[in-house]
Design a protein around this motif. Structure first.
Motif, PDB file in Angstrom:
ATOM      1  N   GLU A 151     -31.583 -19.618  28.422  1.00 23.39           N
ATOM      2  CA  GLU A 151     -31.999 -18.584  29.387  1.00 23.39           C
ATOM      3  C   GLU A 151     -31.386 -18.836  30.766  1.00 23.39           C
ATOM      4  OE1 GLU A 151     -33.986 -16.535  32.410  1.00 23.39           O
ATOM      5  OE2 GLU A 151     -34.405 -18.666  32.124  1.00 23.39           O
ATOM      6  N   VAL A 152     -31.405 -20.096  31.213  1.00 24.98           N
ATOM      7  CA  VAL A 152     -30.906 -20.364  32.572  1.00 24.98           C
ATOM      8  C   VAL A 152     -29.385 -20.183  32.634  1.00 24.98           C
ATOM      9  CG1 VAL A 152     -30.697 -22.885  32.390  1.00 24.98           C
ATOM     10  CG2 VAL A 152     -31.184 -21.862  34.589  1.00 24.98           C
ATOM     11  N   VAL A 153     -28.697 -20.573  31.567  1.00 24.76           N
ATOM     12  CA  VAL A 153     -27.236 -20.362  31.506  1.00 24.76           C
ATOM     13  C   VAL A 153     -26.931 -18.859  31.546  1.00 24.76           C
ATOM     14  CG1 VAL A 153     -25.227 -20.545  29.978  1.00 24.76           C
ATOM     15  CG2 VAL A 153     -26.663 -22.557  30.386  1.00 24.76           C
ATOM     16  N   GLN A 154     -27.702 -18.075  30.781  1.00 22.02           N
ATOM     17  CA  GLN A 154     -27.492 -16.604  30.763  1.00 22.02           C
ATOM     18  C   GLN A 154     -27.678 -16.006  32.148  1.00 22.02           C
ATOM     19  OE1 GLN A 154     -30.160 -14.714  27.938  1.00 22.02           O
ATOM     20  NE2 GLN A 154     -29.295 -15.921  26.263  1.00 22.02           N
ATOM     21  N   ARG A 155     -28.754 -16.439  32.811  1.00 23.36           N
ATOM     22  CA  ARG A 155     -29.074 -15.887  34.129  1.00 23.36           C
ATOM     23  C   ARG A 155     -27.956 -16.207  35.125  1.00 23.36           C
ATOM     24  NH1 ARG A 155     -33.451 -19.089  36.879  1.00 23.36           N
ATOM     25  NH2 ARG A 155     -34.382 -18.984  34.803  1.00 23.36           N
ATOM     26  N   ILE A 156     -27.480 -17.426  35.090  1.00 26.35           N
ATOM     27  CA  ILE A 156     -26.436 -17.846  36.040  1.00 26.35           C
ATOM     28  C   ILE A 156     -25.112 -17.143  35.724  1.00 26.35           C
ATOM     29  CG2 ILE A 156     -25.066 -19.836  36.783  1.00 26.35           C
ATOM     30  CD1 ILE A 156     -27.705 -21.497  36.379  1.00 26.35           C
ATOM     31  N   GLU A 157     -24.807 -17.011  34.450  1.00 23.57           N
ATOM     32  CA  GLU A 157     -23.556 -16.326  34.079  1.00 23.57           C
ATOM     33  C   GLU A 157     -23.578 -14.856  34.500  1.00 23.57           C
ATOM     34  OE1 GLU A 157     -21.948 -19.090  30.423  1.00 23.57           O
ATOM     35  OE2 GLU A 157     -23.298 -17.449  29.938  1.00 23.57           O
ATOM     36  N   ALA A 158     -24.743 -14.210  34.355  1.00 20.45           N
ATOM     37  CA  ALA A 158     -24.856 -12.802  34.769  1.00 20.45           C
ATOM     38  C   ALA A 158     -24.677 -12.703  36.285  1.00 20.45           C
ATOM     39  CB  ALA A 158     -26.212 -12.242  34.345  1.00 20.45           C
ATOM     40  N   ARG A 159     -25.254 -13.650  37.013  1.00 23.02           N
ATOM     41  CA  ARG A 159     -25.129 -13.655  38.488  1.00 23.02           C
ATOM     42  C   ARG A 159     -23.672 -13.830  38.905  1.00 23.02           C
ATOM     43  NH1 ARG A 159     -28.750 -18.143  40.592  1.00 23.02           N
ATOM     44  NH2 ARG A 159     -30.270 -16.778  39.619  1.00 23.02           N
ATOM     45  N   ILE A 160     -22.970 -14.732  38.232  1.00 18.45           N
ATOM     46  CA  ILE A 160     -21.557 -14.988  38.569  1.00 18.45           C
ATOM     47  C   ILE A 160     -20.718 -13.733  38.292  1.00 18.45           C
ATOM     48  CG2 ILE A 160     -19.508 -16.327  37.909  1.00 18.45           C
ATOM     49  CD1 ILE A 160     -21.446 -18.682  37.267  1.00 18.45           C
ATOM     50  N   ALA A 161     -20.982 -13.088  37.162  1.00 15.75           N
ATOM     51  CA  ALA A 161     -20.208 -11.881  36.801  1.00 15.75           C
ATOM     52  C   ALA A 161     -20.383 -10.810  37.873  1.00 15.75           C
ATOM     53  CB  ALA A 161     -20.654 -11.361  35.427  1.00 15.75           C
ATOM     54  N   THR A 162     -21.618 -10.646  38.368  1.00 13.41           N
ATOM     55  CA  THR A 162     -21.882  -9.656  39.427  1.00 13.41           C
ATOM     56  C   THR A 162     -21.213 -10.067  40.730  1.00 13.41           C
ATOM     57  OG1 THR A 162     -24.013  -9.182  38.410  1.00 13.41           O
ATOM     58  CG2 THR A 162     -23.728  -8.462  40.692  1.00 13.41           C
ATOM     59  N   LEU A 163     -21.383 -11.329  41.109  1.00 12.23           N
ATOM     60  CA  LEU A 163     -20.858 -11.816  42.394  1.00 12.23           C
ATOM     61  C   LEU A 163     -19.338 -11.726  42.450  1.00 12.23           C
ATOM     62  CD1 LEU A 163     -21.598 -13.364  45.066  1.00 12.23           C
ATOM     63  CD2 LEU A 163     -21.135 -15.475  43.788  1.00 12.23           C
ATOM     64  N   LEU A 164     -18.695 -12.052  41.317  1.00 10.11           N
ATOM     65  CA  LEU A 164     -17.233 -12.159  41.313  1.00 10.11           C
ATOM     66  C   LEU A 164     -16.554 -10.926  40.711  1.00 10.11           C
ATOM     67  CD1 LEU A 164     -16.878 -15.938  40.400  1.00 10.11           C
ATOM     68  CD2 LEU A 164     -16.921 -14.855  42.666  1.00 10.11           C
ATOM     69  N   ASN A 165     -17.379  -9.926  40.352  1.00  7.83           N
ATOM     70  CA  ASN A 165     -16.836  -8.662  39.850  1.00  7.83           C
ATOM     71  C   ASN A 165     -15.875  -8.888  38.683  1.00  7.83           C
ATOM     72  OD1 ASN A 165     -18.016  -6.848  41.955  1.00  7.83           O
ATOM     73  ND2 ASN A 165     -16.880  -8.264  43.275  1.00  7.83           N
TER      74      ASN A 165
END
Ligand code: PD2
Ligand code: ZN
Length: 281
Positions: A151-165
C-alpha cells in the motif's frame, strides 16, 4: 578513443574549478604517465561536455517529452495528489529539482521496515552483459520493491507520477539503499551507456532511463550528500526530501554525473525511482 572514466572526469573538472590551467593539467597528466593524445582527448571531452556544447551534429538527439514538475509559474509548493510538496531549489541545466516534504516520516519508516529484511550488497546493472554484478563503486546494501508491491509503495508511486507528470507504469520498481559508515556511491550516470554491448538487452524492458528521483528516508549524522561534480552541487540528505534530475539523452553533455558521498557517521537510507521512456515490464 575510449570514453573517459567518471573518476578522471571528476578530477579534471575539480582541477579546472580550482583554477588550474589546461596547460598545467596537461603537464600533471603527462607526469602521471598519460600519453599526450589521450590527455588531449580527455581534456577536450570534459571541455565539450561541461560547457554543454559539442561539435555541431555530433551529439545524440535529445528527447523533447520529458518527466518533471510543472515549474512554469515558479511555484513554491506543488500539489502531488493531496500532498503539499515544497520546491526547495531548482537548476536549469542540468535539470535538477530538490523537493521538501515529499514523504512523511511514517512513509519513510514503513519503506525502511519493509526493506530491512531483504537487503543484500548492492548490484548494478552490468551494461557489458545486460546482467547484474557486484560493483566496488557502490558499497551500500540494497533491494528492489516490485511496482505497486504494497500500500505505501503504491501511494508513493502514484504521488511521484502526479508530481513528475509521467505515467506510473513507465517507472522501475523502487530501489532502497542503506549506506553504513564508509559506504558511498561513486559518481556515475544513471542512463545506460549506448556503447556497451549489454545495453540493447536492458533497453527492451522500457527503453532508456530519462530521469531519477532519489528520496531520503533516513538522515545520516554526517556525510552522505548527493553530489553533482560537474556543477559543484551537493544535496543534503534530509529525511522526507528528494532530489530529481532528468537527462534527455544518454550522454555526458547532460551534465548529470552524480554520486553519493561517503557516509561519515550514522546510516543513510534512500529510495530511488528511475523513470523510463516507455512502460517498464
Ligand atoms: O544515495 C544517493 O545519494 C545516490 C547517489 C547517486 C543514489 C544514486 N546515485 C542512485 O540510486 O542512482
Ligand atoms: Zn545514480
Amino acid at each position: 578513443m575510449q570514453p573517459i572514466s567518471p573518476e578522471l572526469r571528476e578530477w579534471i573538472v575539480a582541477q579546472l574549478a580550482a583554477g588550474h590551467s589546461v596547460p598545467a593539467l596537461r603537464q600533471s597528466m603527462h607526469a602521471a604517465g598519460w600519453r599526450d593524445d589521450a590527455t588531449d582527448a580527455a581534456l577536450a571531452e570534459v571541455e565539450r561536455t561541461t560547457r554543454g556544447g559539442g561539435a555541431a551534429g555530433t551529439e545524440a538527439p535529445a528527447r523533447t517529452d520529458m518527466p518533471g514538475p510543472n515549474l512554469e509559474l515558479s511555484p513554491l509548493y506543488l500539489d502531488a495528489g493531496g500532498r503539499r510538496v515544497q520546491v526547495v531549489q531548482t537548476v536549469k541545466h542540468p535539470r535538477i529539482v530538490v523537493f521538501g516534504n515529499l514523504l512523511s516520516a511514517e512513509e519513510c519508516e514503513a519503506l525502511i521496515a519493509a526493506a530491512r529484511q531483504r537487503l543484500s550488497r548492492s548490484l548494478t546493472v552490468e551494461t557489458k552483459t545486460g546482467g547484474e554484478t557486484l560493483n566496488v563503486d557502490r558499497t551500500s546494501d540494497g533491494m528492489f520493491f516490485e511496482r505497486g508491491e504494497n500500500e505505501v509503495v503504491q501511494r508513493i508511486e502514484a504521488r511521484i507520477a502526479t508530481l513528475l507528470n509521467w505515467p506510473l507504469d513507465f517507472g522501475e520498481g523502487l530501489q532502497i539503499l542503506r549506506y553504513s559508515p564508509g559506504a558511498q556511491y561513486r559518481p556515475h550516470y544513471d542512463y545506460f551507456d549506448p556503447k556497451e554491448p549489454g545495453t540493447p538487452t536492458i533497453l527492451r524492458r522500457g527503453g532508456q532511463r530519462v530521469a531519477t528521483l532519489v528520496m531520503y528516508l533516513q538522515e545520516p549524522e554526517q556525510g552522505g550528500a548527493t553530489t553533482f561534480p560537474d556543477i559543484g552541487l551537493e544535496v543534503a540528505p534530509v529525511r522526507g526530501s528528494a532530489v530529481f534530475f532528468s537527462y534527455d539523452r544518454a550522454d555526458p553533455a547532460t551534465r548529470t554525473l552524480h554520486g553519493g558521498a561517503p557516509v561519515l557517521a550514522g546510516e543513510k537510507w534512500v529510495a530511488t525511482k528511475w523513470l523510463r521512456e516507455r512502460t517498464f515490464t
